[in-house]
Design an enzyme around this catalytic site. Structure first.
Site, PDB file in Angstrom:
ATOM      1  N   LYS A 181      -7.059   8.362  -0.431  1.00  0.00           N
ATOM      2  CA  LYS A 181      -8.153   8.681   0.487  1.00  0.00           C
ATOM      3  C   LYS A 181      -8.337  10.127  -0.093  1.00  0.00           C
ATOM      4  CE  LYS A 181      -7.243   6.191   4.676  1.00  0.00           C
ATOM      5  NZ  LYS A 181      -5.853   5.518   4.368  1.00  0.00           N
ATOM      6  N   THR A 222     -10.198   3.964  11.315  1.00  0.00           N
ATOM      7  CA  THR A 222     -10.214   2.879  12.411  1.00  0.00           C
ATOM      8  C   THR A 222      -9.551   3.848  13.479  1.00  0.00           C
ATOM      9  OG1 THR A 222      -8.502   2.030  11.514  1.00  0.00           O
ATOM     10  CG2 THR A 222     -10.220   0.849  11.526  1.00  0.00           C
ATOM     11  N   ASP A 224     -13.213  15.408  -2.285  1.00  0.00           N
ATOM     12  CA  ASP A 224     -13.054  16.601  -2.759  1.00  0.00           C
ATOM     13  C   ASP A 224     -14.246  16.874  -3.632  1.00  0.00           C
ATOM     14  OD1 ASP A 224     -12.269  19.343  -3.969  1.00  0.00           O
ATOM     15  OD2 ASP A 224     -10.222  18.607  -3.729  1.00  0.00           O
ATOM     16  N   LYS A 260       1.024  -1.175   0.031  1.00  0.00           N
ATOM     17  CA  LYS A 260       0.037  -0.012   0.061  1.00  0.00           C
ATOM     18  C   LYS A 260       1.033   1.357  -0.093  1.00  0.00           C
ATOM     19  CE  LYS A 260      -2.378   1.703   3.865  1.00  0.00           C
ATOM     20  NZ  LYS A 260      -2.738   3.307   3.761  1.00  0.00           N
ATOM     21  N   ASP A 289      -3.302   4.520  -1.673  1.00  0.00           N
ATOM     22  CA  ASP A 289      -4.338   4.669  -0.883  1.00  0.00           C
ATOM     23  C   ASP A 289      -4.260   6.210  -0.536  1.00  0.00           C
ATOM     24  OD1 ASP A 289      -6.123   4.763   1.238  1.00  0.00           O
ATOM     25  OD2 ASP A 289      -4.517   4.182   2.855  1.00  0.00           O
ATOM     26  N   ARG A 301       2.669  -1.138  11.387  1.00  0.00           N
ATOM     27  CA  ARG A 301       3.625  -0.971  12.469  1.00  0.00           C
ATOM     28  C   ARG A 301       3.985  -2.441  13.100  1.00  0.00           C
ATOM     29  NH1 ARG A 301       0.840   4.448  14.503  1.00  0.00           N
ATOM     30  NH2 ARG A 301      -0.686   3.182  13.671  1.00  0.00           N
TER      31      ARG A 301
HETATM   32  O1  C5P Z   1      -0.976  -1.195  11.233  1.00  0.00           O
HETATM   33  P1  C5P Z   1      -0.897   0.469  11.177  1.00  0.00           P
HETATM   34  O2  C5P Z   1      -1.827   0.957  12.182  1.00  0.00           O
HETATM   35  O3  C5P Z   1       0.759   0.595  11.192  1.00  0.00           O
HETATM   36  O4  C5P Z   1      -1.413   0.930   9.720  1.00  0.00           O
HETATM   37  C1  C5P Z   1      -1.362   1.906   9.377  1.00  0.00           C
HETATM   38  C2  C5P Z   1      -1.970   2.314   7.945  1.00  0.00           C
HETATM   39  O5  C5P Z   1      -2.989   1.717   8.072  1.00  0.00           O
HETATM   40  C3  C5P Z   1      -1.515   3.523   7.610  1.00  0.00           C
HETATM   41  O6  C5P Z   1      -1.275   3.525   6.018  1.00  0.00           O
HETATM   42  C4  C5P Z   1      -2.988   4.277   7.337  1.00  0.00           C
HETATM   43  O7  C5P Z   1      -3.071   5.083   6.281  1.00  0.00           O
HETATM   44  C5  C5P Z   1      -3.822   2.798   7.121  1.00  0.00           C
HETATM   45  N1  C5P Z   1      -5.254   2.878   7.709  1.00  0.00           N
HETATM   46  C6  C5P Z   1      -6.229   2.947   6.774  1.00  0.00           C
HETATM   47  N2  C5P Z   1      -7.681   3.104   7.132  1.00  0.00           N
HETATM   48  C7  C5P Z   1      -7.902   3.249   8.259  1.00  0.00           C
HETATM   49  C8  C5P Z   1      -6.766   3.301   9.121  1.00  0.00           C
HETATM   50  C9  C5P Z   1      -5.587   3.026   9.035  1.00  0.00           C
HETATM   51  O8  C5P Z   1      -5.873   2.969   5.789  1.00  0.00           O
HETATM   52  N3  C5P Z   1      -8.974   3.441   8.724  1.00  0.00           N
END
Ligand code: C5P
Length: 239
Positions: free
Chosen positions: A65, A119, A68, A35, A63, A216
């Protein structure tokens, strides 16, 4: 049947293309998708996409996101559609027009996922942001409402937490993809970070997730390949 590694999406949350490249080489045999997010894209532009293609057979998830006005979203998606990536993201936002424009711009060349509720956001955050109290009390309802908008607009699926994925699969069927971040294996749960609606890899799979975004816990492990293999064996167990 898909293999465990095909479920693992590794976010290249790294400041330079060179550092990302090191992880790509290290993890190519252990994950199914890389990603590319804002940090790396802002730094390196679309050069990183070619780097991934040169060094790995993994899929690519761009990604960004996007959020707009519909015309800007459609035009941005037309650019992304020319880059041969597998998935990309747009926020579900406040209006279905942004999602419809994203799907139109993608021209069927890239799967568009709607970001439901990040999240890192809690029910309390939703309440403080001025949403109706029923959404603050039951965040799943807001996620499902946004997934419904994404589904109606023709998105390939959504990004949601492992806690909501079961409901989404029940409502929209197995072909509506669920990309699930906020994955924390039991062995990494000691470390506090910004993710709030977290689940383990096994729970995400049991609930029906199609892809697990796990950053992470793998990136910061002493041996990232071993961490990825531990996640894969947990996924295998759950499958
Ligand atoms: O596992 P970790 O928390 O490190 O993952 C972080 C990644 O998850 C980031 O690249 C973040 O953009 C992505 N993410 C996501 N959607 C979310 C929360 C986190 O794509 N709702």
């Amino acid at each position: 049947m898909r293999t465990a590694k095909e479920y693992i999406v590794f976010p290249l949350d790294l400041p330079t293309v060179e550092q990302a490249s090191r992880y790509i080489r290290q993890l190519s045999d252990h994950v199914g998708m890389f990603k590319v997010g804002l940090e790396l894209f802002v730094r390196g532009g679309n050069r990183i996409l070619q780097t991934i293609r040169n060094e790995s057979d993994a899929k690519i998830f761009l990604d960004l996101k996007i959020h707009d006005i519909p015309e800007t979203v459609r035009r941005a998606m037309e650019q992304i559609a020319g880059w041969k990536v597998d998935f990309t993201t747009v926020h579900c936002g406040e209006s279905p027009h942004m999602l419809t424009a994203a799907v139109e711009g993608s021209r069927g060349r890239v799967s568009v996922l709607g970001v439901t509720v990040l999240t890192s956001v809690s029910a309390e955050d939703i309440g403080n942001a001025g949403f109706e109290s029923r959404y603050a009390q039951n965040l799943v309802d807001l996620v499902v409402l946004r997934a419904q908008t994404a589904h109606a607009a023709g998105c390939a699926g959504v990004v949601c937490s492992g806690r909501e994925v079961k409901m989404i699969k029940e409502r929209f069927g197995p072909d509506f993809a669920a990309m699930v971040p906020g994955i924390r294996p039991a062995w990494s749960l000691g470390e506090k970070d910004d993710q709030k609606r977290v689940v383990t890899p096994a729970a995400a799979i049991e609930n029906g997730a199609d892809y697990l975004v796990i950053g992470r816990p793998i990136r910061d492990a002493e041996e990232p390949e071993i961490a990825a293999e531990m996640v894969a064996s947990e996924i295998d167990g759950a499958l």
